[in-house]
Design a protein around this motif. Structure first.
Motif, mmCIF file in Angstrom:
data_model
loop_
_atom_site.group_PDB
_atom_site.id
_atom_site.type_symbol
_atom_site.label_atom_id
_atom_site.label_comp_id
_atom_site.label_asym_id
_atom_site.label_seq_id
_atom_site.Cartn_x
_atom_site.Cartn_y
_atom_site.Cartn_z
ATOM 1 N N ALA A 51 -3.981 36.784 -20.583
ATOM 2 C CA ALA A 51 -5.403 36.541 -20.097
ATOM 3 C C ALA A 51 -6.270 35.816 -21.155
ATOM 4 O O ALA A 51 -5.769 35.659 -22.415
ATOM 5 C CB ALA A 51 -6.123 37.803 -19.627
ATOM 6 N N PRO A 52 -7.305 35.110 -20.793
ATOM 7 C CA PRO A 52 -7.948 34.447 -21.805
ATOM 8 C C PRO A 52 -8.643 35.289 -23.263
ATOM 9 O O PRO A 52 -8.479 34.859 -24.228
ATOM 10 C CB PRO A 52 -9.223 34.191 -21.001
ATOM 11 N N ASP A 53 -8.579 36.760 -22.889
ATOM 12 C CA ASP A 53 -8.880 37.709 -23.993
ATOM 13 C C ASP A 53 -7.528 37.628 -24.807
ATOM 14 O O ASP A 53 -7.803 38.381 -26.009
ATOM 15 C CB ASP A 53 -9.433 38.784 -23.638
ATOM 16 N N TYR A 58 -1.728 42.448 -16.462
ATOM 17 C CA TYR A 58 -1.081 43.602 -15.894
ATOM 18 C C TYR A 58 -1.978 44.531 -15.189
ATOM 19 O O TYR A 58 -2.929 44.883 -15.715
ATOM 20 C CB TYR A 58 -0.263 44.420 -17.059
ATOM 21 N N GLU A 59 -1.797 44.863 -14.142
ATOM 22 C CA GLU A 59 -2.254 45.739 -13.152
ATOM 23 C C GLU A 59 -1.616 47.059 -12.731
ATOM 24 O O GLU A 59 -2.019 47.706 -11.771
ATOM 25 C CB GLU A 59 -3.030 45.012 -11.970
ATOM 26 N N GLY A 60 -0.648 47.241 -13.384
ATOM 27 C CA GLY A 60 0.441 48.287 -12.965
ATOM 28 C C GLY A 60 0.043 49.657 -13.496
ATOM 29 O O GLY A 60 -1.140 49.834 -14.267
ATOM 30 N N PRO A 61 0.704 50.647 -13.327
ATOM 31 C CA PRO A 61 0.407 52.067 -13.745
ATOM 32 C C PRO A 61 0.608 52.173 -15.295
ATOM 33 O O PRO A 61 1.493 51.397 -15.851
ATOM 34 C CB PRO A 61 1.279 52.925 -13.018
ATOM 35 N N SER A 62 0.110 53.257 -15.927
ATOM 36 C CA SER A 62 0.341 53.693 -17.097
ATOM 37 C C SER A 62 1.028 54.989 -17.137
ATOM 38 O O SER A 62 0.838 55.870 -16.614
ATOM 39 C CB SER A 62 -0.969 53.720 -17.901
ATOM 40 N N PRO A 486 0.498 40.468 -11.416
ATOM 41 C CA PRO A 486 0.209 41.359 -12.201
ATOM 42 C C PRO A 486 0.549 42.979 -11.912
ATOM 43 O O PRO A 486 0.527 43.821 -12.730
ATOM 44 C CB PRO A 486 -1.137 41.084 -12.685
ATOM 45 N N GLY A 487 0.430 43.137 -10.522
ATOM 46 C CA GLY A 487 0.407 44.549 -10.269
ATOM 47 C C GLY A 487 1.895 44.802 -9.824
ATOM 48 O O GLY A 487 2.133 46.169 -9.679
#
Length: 657
Positions: A51-53, A58-62, A486-487
């Motif tokens: 990502a730019p930052d 990533y949009e998956g679980p932790s 990402p997910g």
């Protein structure tokens, strides 16, 4: 703030390369091509996954505790590539991604005040490689220096975190970090049953629970709950030997300004584990209870602790932590007596070695050996036990060469060279073979590299560079073909696509093995600086090849592959400036028997004969500057006094006029 000795050092002696390159050596051409390919590759990775930052898309679980390491590991060797001579903006990119990932993991609850809340040092060590690499590549960055001190403070006796108990000389829990001792285990393991299919190859975490004697017994929910409860109580408390990797935090901080608080803690903690090994008859135990007693939580057993001799990896985790601590001891003291803590586990398993084929042997980690040995996996070879339980030694695998090689690299002692020779003699395969693979650690080519240094594998440089280029090509193809979102991706996805490779460059340009992946620092045998530009690494067009290594000798070839522009390279004996170059012997150009010498008369169809000689010059310091006009080469034989100076982070000197 101190940044090592770089600014205080006198200007180094200078020599000039004079021998024409002639037909460019293939290794030099391939090496420069690899630098160019890697520059393209890391940019492609960043565009696709970041990502730019600077964080990872990533949009998956932790998970409850596991996973932070996987985010940092995606970039673990990027600062090393910069330190070797990678692109100017690669260092800033590495910092950008460290900051982005740290913010990302803070939001997910893994990180507190820029350091992981609490996890085991098998994984924490992996997380820290990117950070250590940035510190080594740019010791002048005051923000990262401040972080290095702050992170090391977490383990000092005075820390409010309470990670360390000075009376018992223990780190209080196997999971530890910015939040202090984090007792217990991963919440996902509260019921440790057969549904945890990925853990099945490692067997039972605890093997003395009544009614649970096999993996199948964990299919019973009651048994799974009992196992989880016992793990929480026994594996989730007390000290674990993998915590030895935390000494890298203290060593890294000490390298900035030699604050002895860090040195004293690291050496004292290592000494406590050495005493425990003596109490166990020379066997390095894997667990210590809250009171400082070995086996306190495991019925008096020296085995059974978290990431210890029994579960899940045995020597793979215990040996790495021990060798990391051994190497740190050498950096902190300049002496080699601290290497014994790393030698002990290797010699222990060697006493129980057998001969067998990988294809015929049940082992917990077999995929790496199929890649590393190829068709030789079916040949009988030396196998050492990796794990120990009540029934004795088990989980036989080929020796992990990185461990004895790092002991040899750190101290150059005859006994460590002899240990490697014994492994070579007992091996059932040809150490000269270079296979095209890349494992998680980006290691595994130690055998053909060592054969090259013995003078038995002259094609190794071109072969391993070819392998590296092929692996970069494959990773780029994987990135191009990747359709994950990402997910949907797995958190190991980025590691499997990271196209940056440094093992071949470390071997060839610096004479150094790949970093120990579970938290090792990276003291290079030789390091380079671009004298004109005041930055680490080889300048553009310059290729380097370390072709001989001895206890007090390192030989390196430098080749200017370009056609314009004189380059000035500073060669440092040890990236932490710890070795003194006493003399240098170099090859020089002499005029031909007739005529003016190279390049000769323009009316001639061929260049005149190149006649070379040698000369020897005193150096008397840690650095030597080499001037390389275009199309010139030189071979340097550096005679060294090892560990003549305290190891320290060094900033490159200001650009030369």
């Amino acid at each position: 703030m101190s940044h090592g000795q770089g600014e205080a050092e006198a200007a180094p002696p200078r020599v000039t390369a004079s021998v024409p390159v002639g037909v460019p050596p293939l290794w030099a051409v391939l090496q420069r091509r690899l630098f160019d390919a890697l520059d393209e590759a890391w940019r492609a990775f960043a565009r696709r996954y970041c990502a730019p930052d600077g964080g990872l898309r990533y949009e998956g679980p932790s998970a409850s505790r596991d996973g932070a390491d996987d985010f940092y590991e995606a970039f673990f060797n990027w600062p090393t590539l910069y330190q070797l001579g990678g692109a100017d903006d690669l260092l800033d990119a590495a910092k950008h991604h460290w900051l982005g990932v740290t913010a990302q993991l803070t939001e997910r609850g893994y990180v507190v005040d820029e350091f992981e809340r609490g996890y085991d040092w098998f994984h924490l060590g992996e997380s820290m490689l990117l950070f250590y690499g940035i510190c080594a590549a740019d010791p002048g960055d005051e923000h990262f220096e401040a972080r290095a001190h702050r992170f090391a403070e977490l383990y000092l006796p005075s820390s409010p975190t309470g990670n360390y108990d000075p009376e018992a000389a223990v780190i209080r829990a196997p999971h530890n970090g910015a939040g202090g001792p984090r007792y217990g285990i991963n919440e996902e393991w509260a019921s440790y049953g057969t549904g945890l299919a990925s853990m099945r190859p490692y067997g039972l975490p605890l093997r003395d629970l009544p009614g649970i004697s096999s993996w199948a017994d964990l299919a019973d929910p009651a048994n799974a709950a009992r196992m989880g409860a016992a793990m929480r109580e026994r594996i989730g408390r007390g000290d674990a030997v993998v915590n030895l990797a935390a000494t890298s935090l203290a060593t890294n901080a000490w390298l900035y300004g030699h604050d002895d608080r860090y040195r004293d803690w690291a050496l004292g903690y290592v000494a406590a584990w050495r005493r425990r090994a003596e109490e166990c008859g020379g066997v390095l135990p894997d667990n210590v209870g809250p009171s400082g007693r070995v086996g306190e939580l495991h019925g008096g057993r020296w085995y059974g602790g978290n990431y210890g001799w029994t579960w899940p990896h045995g020597l793979y985790s215990v040996g790495n932590a021990a060798v990391i601590a051994a190497v740190n001891s050498v950096l902190l003291t300049g002496r080699t007596d601290g290497l014994d803590i790393g030698r002990g586990p290797l010699d222990l398993v060697a006493r129980h070695a057998v001969t067998g084929a990988v294809t015929d042997t049940e082992m917990s980690i077999s995929d790496r050996w199929y890649a590393e040995l190829g068709e030789d996996a079916a040949r009988p070879t030396l196998l050492v036990p990796n794990r120990y339980a009540d029934g004795g030694w088990f989980d036989y695998q080929p020796p992990q060469l990185a461990l004895p090689v790092w002991l040899w690299h750190a101290g150059a002692a005859a006994e460590d060279a002899e240990r490697i020779e014994r492994l070579r003699a007992a091996g059932g395969y040809d150490w000269r073979t270079v296979r095209c693979f890349r494992n998680k650690e980006e290691a595994g080519h130690e055998a053909p590299w060592l054969a090259y240094l013995r003078g038995e594998n002259p094609d190794y440089p071109t072969a391993v560079l070819g392998v590296a280029l092929a692996q970069v090509e494959r990773r780029m193809a994987l990135i191009a073909a990747d359709t994950t979102t990402p997910g949907s991706l797995d958190i190991h996805h980025w590691q499997r696509h990271n196209p940056v490779l440094t093992e071949a460059l470390l071997h060839l340009t610096t004479g150094t093995p790949q970093v120990l992946y579970n938290g090792g620092l990276l003291p290079l045998r030789l390091a380079y600086e671009d004298a004109r530009r005041g930055r680490p690494g080889l300048p553009a067009d310059i290729a380097a090849l370390v072709d001989d290594i001895g206890p007090d000798r390192t030989c390196v070839q430098l080749v200017h592959t370009g056609l314009t522009g004189t380059r000035r390279v500073v060669v440092r004996a040890g990236s932490f400036g710890e070795h003194r170059i006493e003399t240098v012997r170099l090859d020089t150009l002499r005029s031909g028997a007739a005529g003016p010498g190279y390049p000769g008369d323009p009316r001639a169809y061929t260049a005149p004969e190149t006649v070379t000689g040698t000369r020897e010059l005193p150096v008397g310091g840690p650095r030597l500057e080499v001037e390389l006009p275009p199309g010139r080469r030189v071979r340097l034989e550096l005679r060294l006094t090892p560990r003549a100076y305290p190891a320290a982070h060094h900033r490159p000197a200001r650009p030369a006029p």
